[in-house]
Design a protein around this motif. Structure first.
Motif, PDB file in Angstrom:
ATOM      1  N   VAL A 134       0.972  -1.164   0.144  1.00  0.00           N
ATOM      2  CA  VAL A 134       0.038  -0.080  -0.098  1.00  0.00           C
ATOM      3  C   VAL A 134       1.048   1.308  -0.160  1.00  0.00           C
ATOM      4  CG1 VAL A 134      -1.690   1.198   1.239  1.00  0.00           C
ATOM      5  CG2 VAL A 134      -1.942  -1.329   1.292  1.00  0.00           C
ATOM      6  N   PRO A 135       1.185   1.862  -1.270  1.00  0.00           N
ATOM      7  CA  PRO A 135       1.975   3.057  -1.234  1.00  0.00           C
ATOM      8  C   PRO A 135       1.368   4.136  -0.428  1.00  0.00           C
ATOM      9  CG  PRO A 135       0.734   2.923  -3.344  1.00  0.00           C
ATOM     10  CD  PRO A 135       0.334   1.755  -2.325  1.00  0.00           C
ATOM     11  N   ASN A 136       2.461   5.083   0.001  1.00  0.00           N
ATOM     12  CA  ASN A 136       2.291   6.421   0.659  1.00  0.00           C
ATOM     13  C   ASN A 136       2.772   7.552  -0.269  1.00  0.00           C
ATOM     14  OD1 ASN A 136       4.564   5.423   1.802  1.00  0.00           O
ATOM     15  ND2 ASN A 136       4.220   6.765   3.547  1.00  0.00           N
ATOM     16  N   ARG A 161      -9.612   6.960  -9.039  1.00  0.00           N
ATOM     17  CA  ARG A 161     -10.222   6.128  -7.994  1.00  0.00           C
ATOM     18  C   ARG A 161      -9.184   5.573  -6.840  1.00  0.00           C
ATOM     19  NH1 ARG A 161     -11.985   4.262 -13.059  1.00  0.00           N
ATOM     20  NH2 ARG A 161     -14.291   4.558 -13.419  1.00  0.00           N
ATOM     21  N   THR A 162      -7.940   5.426  -7.418  1.00  0.00           N
ATOM     22  CA  THR A 162      -6.948   4.986  -6.370  1.00  0.00           C
ATOM     23  C   THR A 162      -6.487   5.884  -5.400  1.00  0.00           C
ATOM     24  OG1 THR A 162      -6.093   3.267  -8.043  1.00  0.00           O
ATOM     25  CG2 THR A 162      -4.425   3.764  -6.276  1.00  0.00           C
ATOM     26  N   LEU A 163      -6.366   7.059  -6.044  1.00  0.00           N
ATOM     27  CA  LEU A 163      -6.003   8.315  -5.094  1.00  0.00           C
ATOM     28  C   LEU A 163      -7.156   8.512  -3.992  1.00  0.00           C
ATOM     29  CD1 LEU A 163      -3.877  10.608  -7.421  1.00  0.00           C
ATOM     30  CD2 LEU A 163      -3.135   9.325  -5.621  1.00  0.00           C
ATOM     31  N   ALA A 164      -8.372   8.526  -4.482  1.00  0.00           N
ATOM     32  CA  ALA A 164      -9.463   8.790  -3.736  1.00  0.00           C
ATOM     33  C   ALA A 164      -9.581   7.702  -2.629  1.00  0.00           C
ATOM     34  CB  ALA A 164     -10.865   8.872  -4.466  1.00  0.00           C
ATOM     35  N   LYS A 165      -9.369   6.519  -2.965  1.00  0.00           N
ATOM     36  CA  LYS A 165      -9.345   5.434  -2.028  1.00  0.00           C
ATOM     37  C   LYS A 165      -8.371   5.769  -0.858  1.00  0.00           C
ATOM     38  CE  LYS A 165      -9.156   0.461  -1.410  1.00  0.00           C
ATOM     39  NZ  LYS A 165      -9.073  -0.763  -1.957  1.00  0.00           N
ATOM     40  N   LEU A 166      -7.288   5.855  -1.406  1.00  0.00           N
ATOM     41  CA  LEU A 166      -5.825   5.805  -0.530  1.00  0.00           C
ATOM     42  C   LEU A 166      -5.869   7.136   0.368  1.00  0.00           C
ATOM     43  CD1 LEU A 166      -2.919   4.506  -2.755  1.00  0.00           C
ATOM     44  CD2 LEU A 166      -4.089   3.315  -1.073  1.00  0.00           C
ATOM     45  N   ALA A 168      -8.649   8.612   1.570  1.00  0.00           N
ATOM     46  CA  ALA A 168      -9.561   8.453   2.373  1.00  0.00           C
ATOM     47  C   ALA A 168      -9.170   7.521   3.498  1.00  0.00           C
ATOM     48  CB  ALA A 168     -10.765   8.029   1.651  1.00  0.00           C
ATOM     49  N   ALA A 169      -8.402   6.559   3.159  1.00  0.00           N
ATOM     50  CA  ALA A 169      -7.862   5.622   4.253  1.00  0.00           C
ATOM     51  C   ALA A 169      -6.815   6.312   4.824  1.00  0.00           C
ATOM     52  CB  ALA A 169      -7.306   4.388   3.566  1.00  0.00           C
ATOM     53  N   GLY A 170      -5.923   7.044   4.384  1.00  0.00           N
ATOM     54  CA  GLY A 170      -5.006   7.953   5.008  1.00  0.00           C
ATOM     55  C   GLY A 170      -5.405   9.011   6.087  1.00  0.00           C
ATOM     56  N   ALA A 171      -6.480   9.651   5.719  1.00  0.00           N
ATOM     57  CA  ALA A 171      -7.220  10.513   6.569  1.00  0.00           C
ATOM     58  C   ALA A 171      -7.537   9.609   7.526  1.00  0.00           C
ATOM     59  CB  ALA A 171      -8.593  11.172   5.907  1.00  0.00           C
ATOM     60  N   GLU A 172      -7.891   8.735   7.769  1.00  0.00           N
ATOM     61  CA  GLU A 172      -8.456   7.947   8.712  1.00  0.00           C
ATOM     62  C   GLU A 172      -7.514   7.240   9.715  1.00  0.00           C
ATOM     63  OE1 GLU A 172     -11.145   4.925   7.821  1.00  0.00           O
ATOM     64  OE2 GLU A 172     -12.941   6.139   6.940  1.00  0.00           O
ATOM     65  N   PRO A 176      -0.739  10.007   5.507  1.00  0.00           N
ATOM     66  CA  PRO A 176      -1.149  10.778   4.613  1.00  0.00           C
ATOM     67  C   PRO A 176      -0.398  10.150   3.112  1.00  0.00           C
ATOM     68  CG  PRO A 176       0.298  11.911   5.759  1.00  0.00           C
ATOM     69  CD  PRO A 176       0.051  10.998   6.481  1.00  0.00           C
ATOM     70  N   VAL A 177      -1.119  10.461   2.134  1.00  0.00           N
ATOM     71  CA  VAL A 177      -0.742   9.918   0.842  1.00  0.00           C
ATOM     72  C   VAL A 177      -0.147  11.323   0.105  1.00  0.00           C
ATOM     73  CG1 VAL A 177      -1.448   8.655  -1.352  1.00  0.00           C
ATOM     74  CG2 VAL A 177      -2.244   7.850   0.740  1.00  0.00           C
ATOM     75  N   LEU A 178       0.873  10.917  -0.782  1.00  0.00           N
ATOM     76  CA  LEU A 178       1.241  11.908  -1.584  1.00  0.00           C
ATOM     77  C   LEU A 178       1.398  11.425  -3.029  1.00  0.00           C
ATOM     78  CD1 LEU A 178       2.791  14.554  -0.797  1.00  0.00           C
ATOM     79  CD2 LEU A 178       4.960  13.662  -1.266  1.00  0.00           C
ATOM     80  N   ALA A 179       0.746  12.259  -3.815  1.00  0.00           N
ATOM     81  CA  ALA A 179       0.495  12.005  -5.120  1.00  0.00           C
ATOM     82  C   ALA A 179       1.450  12.913  -5.941  1.00  0.00           C
ATOM     83  CB  ALA A 179      -0.895  12.129  -5.667  1.00  0.00           C
ATOM     84  N   VAL A 180       2.518  12.418  -6.955  1.00  0.00           N
ATOM     85  CA  VAL A 180       3.307  13.160  -7.541  1.00  0.00           C
ATOM     86  C   VAL A 180       3.115  12.813  -9.128  1.00  0.00           C
ATOM     87  CG1 VAL A 180       5.653  13.585  -7.745  1.00  0.00           C
ATOM     88  CG2 VAL A 180       4.918  12.906  -5.561  1.00  0.00           C
ATOM     89  N   GLY A 181       2.683  13.976  -9.825  1.00  0.00           N
ATOM     90  CA  GLY A 181       2.760  13.549 -11.194  1.00  0.00           C
ATOM     91  C   GLY A 181       4.027  13.800 -12.054  1.00  0.00           C
ATOM     92  N   ILE A 182       4.345  12.867 -12.834  1.00  0.00           N
ATOM     93  CA  ILE A 182       5.747  13.010 -13.266  1.00  0.00           C
ATOM     94  C   ILE A 182       5.683  12.872 -14.953  1.00  0.00           C
ATOM     95  CG2 ILE A 182       7.234  12.209 -11.460  1.00  0.00           C
ATOM     96  CD1 ILE A 182       7.169   9.403 -12.596  1.00  0.00           C
TER      97      ILE A 182
END
Length: 215
Positions: A134-136, A161-166, A168-172, A176-182
């Protein structure tokens, strides 16, 4: 190497849905593919190494981070030097695996030279025997991006979909999840057409700079 902040001068696309948006995204993708291919032909050599160095200089990784990036195909910017560096720094590395239409991605462990099998859309992936992660920190592919932190993907919605799910889980969980576009610098546009469910990024890193998205 440049580290920037999200600018305010570029126009922002208002989130919407419907036929008009689908047509706008379709046209955007066609033009974006051509731009990326042209830039890749001129600048691909060493781009993955430049990306790695810019990421490591700009974005802090928490100890024991689980880092995800894609296995590149066609004219995508190569993130494998970055994944190797993550492993060298003691982090775990994984790559996305498509489960099926309209489903979030799963992630399987990746190491250089590990066996791969054929996956969806002609992409090689680790076999089912590889451990799931499960990536962060997610390094996300794109066809185009803007400085408001929005990306244009390939149209299946897997990462949204993946970022929304991760997230939400990270907030609970407090993880936290960091999303980096490359992608390449030449993939930048003034504004990406966006819909109601499009997930914004936290950073965008190209072969030239790191852009921190602030809101």
């Amino acid at each position: 190497m440049t580290t920037g902040r999200c600018g305010s001068a570029a126009p922002v696309s208002a989130p919407s849905d419907g036929t008009e948006l689908r047509d706008a995204k379709k046209a955007f993708r066609a033009a974006a593919r051509e731009r990326r291919a042209a830039y890749h032909a001129r600048h691909a050599a060493g781009a993955g190494d430049r990306l790695r160095d810019i990421v490591l200089a700009a974005i802090p990784f928490a100890p024991g981070a689980v880092v995800s990036a894609y296995l590149p195909i066609d004219d995508e910017l190569d993130p494998l030097p970055l994944l190797r560096a993550a492993l060298d720094h003691g982090h775990a590395a994984c790559v996305p695996v498509v489960q099926g239409k309209a489903q979030p991605l799963r992630f399987r462990d990746w190491t250089p030279g590990a066996p791969l099998v054929a996956g969806a859309f002609g992409v090689s992936v680790p076999p089912e025997s590889a451990p799931e992660r499960v990536p962060n920190i997610l390094f996300v592919p794109l066809l185009g991006f803007d400085r408001q932190g929005f990306r244009m993907g390939y149209g299946a919605g897997f990462y949204d979909r993946t970022l929304a799910k991760l997230r939400a889980a990270g907030a609970e969980s407090g993880r936290p999840v960091l999303a980096v576009g490359i992608g390449y610098a030449g993939q930048e546009v003034a504004a990406v057409p966006i819909g109601l469910h499009d997930q914004a990024l936290d950073w965008i890193v190209t072969d030239r700079e790191a852009i921190r998205i602030t809101r």
